[in-house]
Design an enzyme around this catalytic site. Structure first.
Site, PDB file in Angstrom:
ATOM      1  N   GLU A 207       8.937  17.088  15.437  1.00 48.03           N
ATOM      2  CA  GLU A 207       9.178  17.020  13.995  1.00 48.03           C
ATOM      3  C   GLU A 207       8.231  17.990  13.283  1.00 48.03           C
ATOM      4  O   GLU A 207       7.030  17.961  13.506  1.00 48.03           O
ATOM      5  CB  GLU A 207       8.920  15.594  13.489  1.00 48.03           C
ATOM      6  CG  GLU A 207       9.228  15.430  12.013  1.00 48.03           C
ATOM      7  CD  GLU A 207       9.031  14.004  11.511  1.00 48.03           C
ATOM      8  OE1 GLU A 207       7.947  13.429  11.731  1.00 48.03           O
ATOM      9  OE2 GLU A 207       9.972  13.461  10.891  1.00 48.03           O
TER      10      GLU A 207
ATOM     11  N   LYS B 143       0.858  -1.196   0.000  1.00 53.62           N
ATOM     12  CA  LYS B 143       0.000   0.000   0.000  1.00 53.62           C
ATOM     13  C   LYS B 143       0.890   1.242   0.000  1.00 53.62           C
ATOM     14  O   LYS B 143       1.461   1.620   1.023  1.00 53.62           O
ATOM     15  CB  LYS B 143      -0.909   0.054   1.230  1.00 53.62           C
ATOM     16  CG  LYS B 143      -1.950   1.164   1.075  1.00 53.62           C
ATOM     17  CD  LYS B 143      -2.393   1.784   2.364  1.00 53.62           C
ATOM     18  CE  LYS B 143      -1.689   3.040   2.726  1.00 53.62           C
ATOM     19  NZ  LYS B 143      -1.810   4.169   1.800  1.00 53.62           N
TER      20      LYS B 143
ATOM     21  N   CYS C  92      12.749  12.327   6.691  1.00 55.27           N
ATOM     22  CA  CYS C  92      12.837  11.855   8.078  1.00 55.27           C
ATOM     23  C   CYS C  92      14.205  12.225   8.652  1.00 55.27           C
ATOM     24  O   CYS C  92      14.374  12.359   9.854  1.00 55.27           O
ATOM     25  CB  CYS C  92      12.614  10.358   8.139  1.00 55.27           C
ATOM     26  SG  CYS C  92      13.662   9.455   7.013  1.00 55.27           S
TER      27      CYS C  92
ATOM     28  N   GLU D  47       9.763   2.311  10.864  1.00 50.69           N
ATOM     29  CA  GLU D  47      10.757   3.370  10.615  1.00 50.69           C
ATOM     30  C   GLU D  47       9.984   4.682  10.677  1.00 50.69           C
ATOM     31  O   GLU D  47       9.184   4.973   9.793  1.00 50.69           O
ATOM     32  CB  GLU D  47      11.391   3.202   9.223  1.00 50.69           C
ATOM     33  CG  GLU D  47      12.154   1.914   9.026  1.00 50.69           C
ATOM     34  CD  GLU D  47      13.430   1.848   9.842  1.00 50.69           C
ATOM     35  OE1 GLU D  47      13.910   2.900  10.298  1.00 50.69           O
ATOM     36  OE2 GLU D  47      13.930   0.734  10.036  1.00 50.69           O
TER      37      GLU D  47
HETATM   38  P1  NAD Z   1       1.965   8.759   7.673  1.00 50.97           P
HETATM   39  O1  NAD Z   1       2.272   8.065   8.947  1.00 50.97           O
HETATM   40  O2  NAD Z   1       0.850   9.732   7.673  1.00 50.97           O
HETATM   41  O3  NAD Z   1       1.626   7.710   6.525  1.00 50.97           O
HETATM   42  C1  NAD Z   1       2.518   6.669   6.156  1.00 50.97           C
HETATM   43  C2  NAD Z   1       1.734   5.553   5.501  1.00 50.97           C
HETATM   44  O4  NAD Z   1       0.870   4.959   6.474  1.00 50.97           O
HETATM   45  C3  NAD Z   1       0.820   6.011   4.358  1.00 50.97           C
HETATM   46  O5  NAD Z   1       0.813   5.031   3.345  1.00 50.97           O
HETATM   47  C4  NAD Z   1      -0.537   6.087   5.041  1.00 50.97           C
HETATM   48  O6  NAD Z   1      -1.626   5.975   4.140  1.00 50.97           O
HETATM   49  C5  NAD Z   1      -0.460   4.911   5.989  1.00 50.97           C
HETATM   50  N1  NAD Z   1      -1.370   4.971   7.150  1.00 50.97           N
HETATM   51  C6  NAD Z   1      -1.906   6.082   7.736  1.00 50.97           C
HETATM   52  N2  NAD Z   1      -2.692   5.714   8.782  1.00 50.97           N
HETATM   53  C7  NAD Z   1      -2.635   4.366   8.862  1.00 50.97           C
HETATM   54  C8  NAD Z   1      -3.204   3.408   9.745  1.00 50.97           C
HETATM   55  N3  NAD Z   1      -4.001   3.775  10.753  1.00 50.97           N
HETATM   56  N4  NAD Z   1      -2.923   2.100   9.549  1.00 50.97           N
HETATM   57  C9  NAD Z   1      -2.093   1.713   8.547  1.00 50.97           C
HETATM   58  N5  NAD Z   1      -1.536   2.573   7.678  1.00 50.97           N
HETATM   59  C10 NAD Z   1      -1.784   3.890   7.826  1.00 50.97           C
HETATM   60  O7  NAD Z   1       3.324   9.444   7.200  1.00 50.97           O
HETATM   61  P2  NAD Z   1       3.593  10.337   5.925  1.00 50.97           P
HETATM   62  O8  NAD Z   1       2.978  11.685   6.141  1.00 50.97           O
HETATM   63  O9  NAD Z   1       3.249   9.608   4.676  1.00 50.97           O
HETATM   64  O10 NAD Z   1       5.190  10.462   5.977  1.00 50.97           O
HETATM   65  C11 NAD Z   1       5.861  11.355   6.788  1.00 50.97           C
HETATM   66  C12 NAD Z   1       6.384  10.683   8.042  1.00 50.97           C
HETATM   67  O11 NAD Z   1       7.169   9.550   7.692  1.00 50.97           O
HETATM   68  C13 NAD Z   1       7.316  11.585   8.834  1.00 50.97           C
HETATM   69  O12 NAD Z   1       7.036  11.442  10.202  1.00 50.97           O
HETATM   70  C14 NAD Z   1       8.702  11.043   8.500  1.00 50.97           C
HETATM   71  O13 NAD Z   1       9.689  11.298   9.468  1.00 50.97           O
HETATM   72  C15 NAD Z   1       8.409   9.585   8.378  1.00 50.97           C
HETATM   73  N6  NAD Z   1       9.446   8.921   7.591  1.00 50.97           N
HETATM   74  C16 NAD Z   1      10.305   8.077   8.249  1.00 50.97           C
HETATM   75  C17 NAD Z   1      11.332   7.452   7.554  1.00 50.97           C
HETATM   76  C18 NAD Z   1      12.283   6.514   8.245  1.00 50.97           C
HETATM   77  O14 NAD Z   1      12.891   5.698   7.561  1.00 50.97           O
HETATM   78  N7  NAD Z   1      12.451   6.589   9.550  1.00 50.97           N
HETATM   79  C19 NAD Z   1      11.478   7.688   6.177  1.00 50.97           C
HETATM   80  C20 NAD Z   1      10.584   8.548   5.545  1.00 50.97           C
HETATM   81  C21 NAD Z   1       9.557   9.148   6.261  1.00 50.97           C
END
Ligand code: NAD
Length: 495
Positions: A384, A174, A283, A249
């Site tokens: 963040e 997904k 991130c 992550e």
């Molecule tokens: P997000 O948590 O909003 O979404 C990430 C994914 O999870 C999306 O595909 C989303 O549709 C899905 N999702 C949302 N709610 C869910 C639920 N209840 N159950 C299952 N899946 C769900 O994050 P984002 O806005 O897409 O990305 C930004 C965040 O990601 C920032 O906090 C960033 O630091 C983090 N990030 C971390 C890394 C790492 O490797 N540590 C890398 C890139 C981004």
């Protein structure tokens, strides 16, 4: 406008609900990149069923052959690098030089995974008994749920999908709601390279509808998730109900320390790239600059001068340094933090408002922003923000710099600029982060090295390099007794 579909068991299909959503260009919200199926639990059920059936055959394909397919994936990605990069910039706004880098990371990951097909090393260990052979081998786990964010639409999915299938698992993927087109290009390439039907399935849609259904599904064996810490916590709680293996992550609040003996021009290039590259939406973005008081005034004037020259714009234009925020919600979040910083008493020295001017009126642009007089306990110093906002904190010593750096719930990336080898090694030892750079910015991970963080940045797993193969495979311990008699471990040993 292109109409995209889900991919289940080797076929492109609509969502069962028949509903769709639009994918729009954040640099020009009038431009629709495509429409995508707004999927739900029924679509996930079908994909999991397909992945489960395919697993029984795929797990028996020798790993070197699985690796050969990934080699082809890398070749096709190389040939299509520019097309993928342009699609990515259109749907998420990063400047083209960065989206090319994002694709390159996927290519590197493909070739690494291909070579891992001829390794996947286990262990042979001497037995404590005679005429007995001990070994531990890696075996596939089953169906992997892959849930990814929008900021690295190609690199992050490849970090998960390639090792998952190389190890013999099948997947239900997904991608983020904001970057479904890039994810679709990846699936097309996997199929073209010869991945059998059912091994890779993609379901588009929102986190609450599709992500949740994957996490809760009893027939999904493991979840590999990258995203926010808030969602990671929810996933961890839900997955505990079925005791799935989960890799998380999550967020970061990364800092760059600049010591008084640093090469200031080098440190300046580093902080500009770390703070404003990808519009601060990494991130690993440099969200805090911990600046030694002895070089504070000089470095600040260099920093403000260079930051002022950064050009906002459409990432496809060669003149653009900084692209838009991903969507309206993210830009509001960024501005909310800017207002908060001012209320907390920090001094706004640059930026602090949406981008205005030629070519910016229809995108989610925000000016590169710098706060000074930030203190370690302010929320803008600890939370963040995920946007082009840099908080500068004055420090008196290396020890104070490290203490401030560690003063967040996160622990992903970190950086120190110094010419003193002693300071560098103390930072390596005392900074609480999964990654520490010496004389380089907080961003710049390489595909063949472990990637991940400590504290609330994750739950202890690592992506990238050799370490991710531990997550996607199970250890099976094997004892072969060729003595012809019953030998009892711990009992039949000579004193
Ligand atoms: P997000 O948590 O909003 O979404 C990430 C994914 O999870 C999306 O595909 C989303 O549709 C899905 N999702 C949302 N709610 C869910 C639920 N209840 N159950 C299952 N899946 C769900 O994050 P984002 O806005 O897409 O990305 C930004 C965040 O990601 C920032 O906090 C960033 O630091 C983090 N990030 C971390 C890394 C790492 O490797 N540590 C890398 C890139 C981004």
């Amino acid at each position: 406008m292109k109409k995209y579909q889900n991919f289940i068991n080797g076929k492109w299909v609509d969502a069962k609900s028949g509903q769709t959503f639009e994918d729009r260009n954040p640099a020009n919200w009038d431009e629709v990149v495509g429409t995508f199926p707004k999927s739900g639990k029924e679509d996930v059920d079908e994909a999991v069923k397909a992945a489960r059936t395919a697993f029984e055959k795929w797990r028996l394909v020798p790993a070197p052959q699985r690796g050969n397919i990934l080699k082809k994936v890398g070749d096709i990605m190389t040939a299509r690098k520019e097309k993928i990069a342009r699609t990515m910039t259109r749907e998420m706004g990063k400047v083209i030089v960065e989206t090319r880098g994002d694709v390159q990371e996927g290519i590197d990951t493909a070739y690494y995974a291909a070579s891992e097909g001829r390794r996947l090393f286990g262990h042979t260990v001497p037995s404590e008994l005679p005429n007995k052979f001990n070994m531990a081998i890696r075996v596939p786990i089953g169906v992997a749920g892959i849930i990814t964010p929008w900021n690295f639409p190609m690199a992050i999915p490849t970090w998960k999908v390639f090792p998952a299938i190389l190890c013999g698992n099948t997947i239900v993927f997904k991608p983020a709601h904001d970057t479904p087109a890039t994810a679709t290009l990846l699936v097309e390439i996997l199929m073209e390279a010869g991945v059998p039907e059912g091994v890779v399935n993609i379901i588009h849609g929102g986190g609450a509808d599709v992500g949740n259904a994957i996490v809760d599904h009893p027939d999904v064996d493991l979840i590999s998730f990258t995203g926010s810490t808030a969602v990671g916590k929810k996933i961890s709680a839900s997955a505990s109900q079925t005791l799935k293996r989960v890799s998380l992550e999550l967020g970061g609040k990364n800092a760059q320390i600049v010591m008084d003996d640093a090469d200031l021009n080098l440190a300046l290039d580093g902080v500009l790239w770390g703070a404003f590259g990808t519009t601060g939406q990494r991130c690993t973005a440099t969200s805090r600059l911990l600046l030694h008081e002895k070089v504070y005034d000089k470095f600040m004037s260099m920093l403000v001068d260079r930051t002022q020259k950064l050009r906002l714009g459409d990432g496809l234009l060669a003149t653009t340094d900084v692209g838009p925020c991903i969507h309206e919600g993210q830009r509001k979040t960024v501005h909310g933090y800017v207002e908060l910083g001012q209320q907390e008493g920090a001094r706004l020295v640059l930026g602090g408002s949406v981008g205005a001017g030629n070519g910016l009126s229809k995108g989610w642009f925000y000016q590169p922003t710098i706060f000074t007089d930030v203190t370690p306990e302010m929320r803008i110093a600890k939370e963040e923000i995920f946007g082009p906002v840099l908080s500068v904190i004055r420090v008196k010593s290396l020890e104070e710099g490290i203490t401030v750096l560690n003063n967040t719930i996160y622990g992903l990336s970190s950086s120190i600029y110094t010419k003193d080898v002693n300071s560098a090694f103390k930072a390596i030892r005392d900074v609480k982060a999964g990654i520490t750079y010496i004389n380089a910015p907080t961003i710049g991970a390489e595909a063949h090295m472990p990637f991940g963080g400590v504290k609330q940045t994750g739950n202890g797993h690592r992506e990238g390099g050799w370490t991710v193969y531990d997550f996607f495979s199970e250890w099976k311990t094997v004892y072969i007794d060729y003595s012809g008699g019953l030998q009892r471990a711990q009992i039949d040993i000579e004193e």
